[in-house]
Each structure stands twice: as structure tokens, then as C-alpha cells.
Design a protein around this motif. Structure first.
Motif, mmCIF file in Angstrom:
data_model
loop_
_atom_site.group_PDB
_atom_site.id
_atom_site.type_symbol
_atom_site.label_atom_id
_atom_site.label_comp_id
_atom_site.label_asym_id
_atom_site.label_seq_id
_atom_site.Cartn_x
_atom_site.Cartn_y
_atom_site.Cartn_z
ATOM 1 N N GLY A 59 -1.837 -12.486 -14.384
ATOM 2 C CA GLY A 59 -2.479 -11.199 -14.608
ATOM 3 C C GLY A 59 -1.808 -10.358 -15.682
ATOM 4 N N ARG B 286 -2.758 -4.063 -16.233
ATOM 5 C CA ARG B 286 -2.699 -5.129 -15.227
ATOM 6 C C ARG B 286 -3.629 -4.824 -14.048
ATOM 7 N NH1 ARG B 286 2.680 -7.734 -12.448
ATOM 8 N NH2 ARG B 286 1.583 -9.442 -11.452
ATOM 9 N N GLU B 287 -3.751 -3.546 -13.717
ATOM 10 C CA GLU B 287 -4.628 -3.129 -12.622
ATOM 11 C C GLU B 287 -6.093 -3.471 -12.923
ATOM 12 O OE1 GLU B 287 -0.888 -0.846 -12.471
ATOM 13 O OE2 GLU B 287 -2.332 -1.180 -14.066
ATOM 14 N N THR B 288 -6.457 -3.418 -14.182
ATOM 15 C CA THR B 288 -7.819 -3.780 -14.574
ATOM 16 C C THR B 288 -8.074 -5.256 -14.278
ATOM 17 O OG1 THR B 288 -7.831 -2.086 -16.294
ATOM 18 C CG2 THR B 288 -9.445 -3.883 -16.511
ATOM 19 N N ALA C 167 -6.525 -7.022 -12.060
ATOM 20 C CA ALA C 167 -6.573 -7.147 -10.599
ATOM 21 C C ALA C 167 -7.953 -6.761 -10.068
ATOM 22 C CB ALA C 167 -5.487 -6.283 -9.961
ATOM 23 N N MET C 168 -8.561 -5.722 -10.626
ATOM 24 C CA MET C 168 -9.904 -5.312 -10.191
ATOM 25 C C MET C 168 -10.948 -6.359 -10.569
ATOM 26 S SD MET C 168 -9.593 -2.718 -8.356
ATOM 27 C CE MET C 168 -11.337 -2.494 -8.107
ATOM 28 N N LYS D 163 -10.444 -9.471 -10.675
ATOM 29 C CA LYS D 163 -10.271 -10.546 -9.687
ATOM 30 C C LYS D 163 -10.908 -10.152 -8.348
ATOM 31 C CE LYS D 163 -6.817 -13.391 -7.438
ATOM 32 N NZ LYS D 163 -7.149 -13.049 -6.074
ATOM 33 N N ILE D 164 -10.634 -8.945 -7.878
ATOM 34 C CA ILE D 164 -11.179 -8.467 -6.607
ATOM 35 C C ILE D 164 -12.709 -8.474 -6.641
ATOM 36 C CG2 ILE D 164 -11.450 -6.382 -5.182
ATOM 37 C CD1 ILE D 164 -8.460 -5.786 -5.872
ATOM 38 N N SER E 149 -8.906 -19.290 -10.306
ATOM 39 C CA SER E 149 -7.580 -19.640 -10.830
ATOM 40 C C SER E 149 -7.341 -21.143 -10.680
ATOM 41 C CB SER E 149 -6.494 -18.850 -10.117
ATOM 42 O OG SER E 149 -6.485 -19.162 -8.743
ATOM 43 N N THR F 102 -1.418 -21.481 -8.310
ATOM 44 C CA THR F 102 -0.723 -20.347 -7.719
ATOM 45 C C THR F 102 0.751 -20.551 -8.025
ATOM 46 O OG1 THR F 102 -2.350 -20.190 -5.953
ATOM 47 C CG2 THR F 102 -0.252 -19.079 -5.594
ATOM 48 N N GLU G 222 1.219 -15.881 -6.934
ATOM 49 C CA GLU G 222 0.303 -15.206 -7.856
ATOM 50 C C GLU G 222 -0.650 -16.211 -8.488
ATOM 51 O OE1 GLU G 222 0.178 -11.895 -8.519
ATOM 52 O OE2 GLU G 222 1.789 -11.535 -7.077
ATOM 53 N N ASP G 223 -1.891 -15.799 -8.696
ATOM 54 C CA ASP G 223 -2.864 -16.667 -9.358
ATOM 55 C C ASP G 223 -2.484 -16.888 -10.813
ATOM 56 O OD1 ASP G 223 -4.569 -17.048 -7.180
ATOM 57 O OD2 ASP G 223 -5.608 -15.171 -7.569
#
Length: 71
Positions: free
Chosen positions: A10, A21-23, A25-26, A28-29, A36, A39, A43-44
Motif C-alpha cells: 500500500g 496511503r489511506e486512499t 486502504a479505502m 482496498k476496503i 493481492s 501477504t 500486509e497485502d
């Protein structure tokens, strides 16, 4: 296309696409990122050349990429 594997997480994806990085993560969510491949330490991880770069180009996110050293 490079035949060499280019693993990214990420943080690397965020840096290469010029987002936080939060973007990533979003994305991915929300199920926007490709699945991915691996792991690593919980982490992916993806292959930049095979997974992320084509996805970013298709989704219009590759244009955000900044030249190295540019802020």
C-alpha cells in the motif's frame, strides 16, 4: 512489459500514484483494487507491472503519478 516481478504494498502504491496511503486502504476496503498476490508480514502485496499499473491505467488513476522527487 517487464518480465521482472515488482512487488509493492500500500505504501509503494500510494507513492507511485501520488495519493495518501489511506486512499489506497479505502480502495482496498471498497473492493476497487485487484486481488493481492501475496501477504507479506500480514500486509497485502501486489505486482506493480502485472496488477497495479494496468488497473491504475484502466481506472484513470495512473495520471496522478508524479515524477521522482516532485512534491
Amino acid at each position: 512489459m517487464s518480465s521482472q516481478c515488482e512487488p509493492v504494498g500500500g505504501l509503494e502504491i500510494a507513492a507511485r500514484l501520488g495519493v495518501r496511503r489511506e486512499t489506497v486502504a479505502m480502495w482496498k476496503i471498497r473492493g476497487l483494487l485487484p486481488a493481492s498476490r501475496w501477504t507479506v508480514s500480514g500486509e497485502d502485496a501486489w505486482d506493480w507491472t502485472l496488477d497495479i499499473e494496468p488497473w491504475a491505467a484502466r481506472s484513470g488513476r495512473l495520471w496522478r503519478r508524479r515524477p521522482t522527487g516532485e512534491r
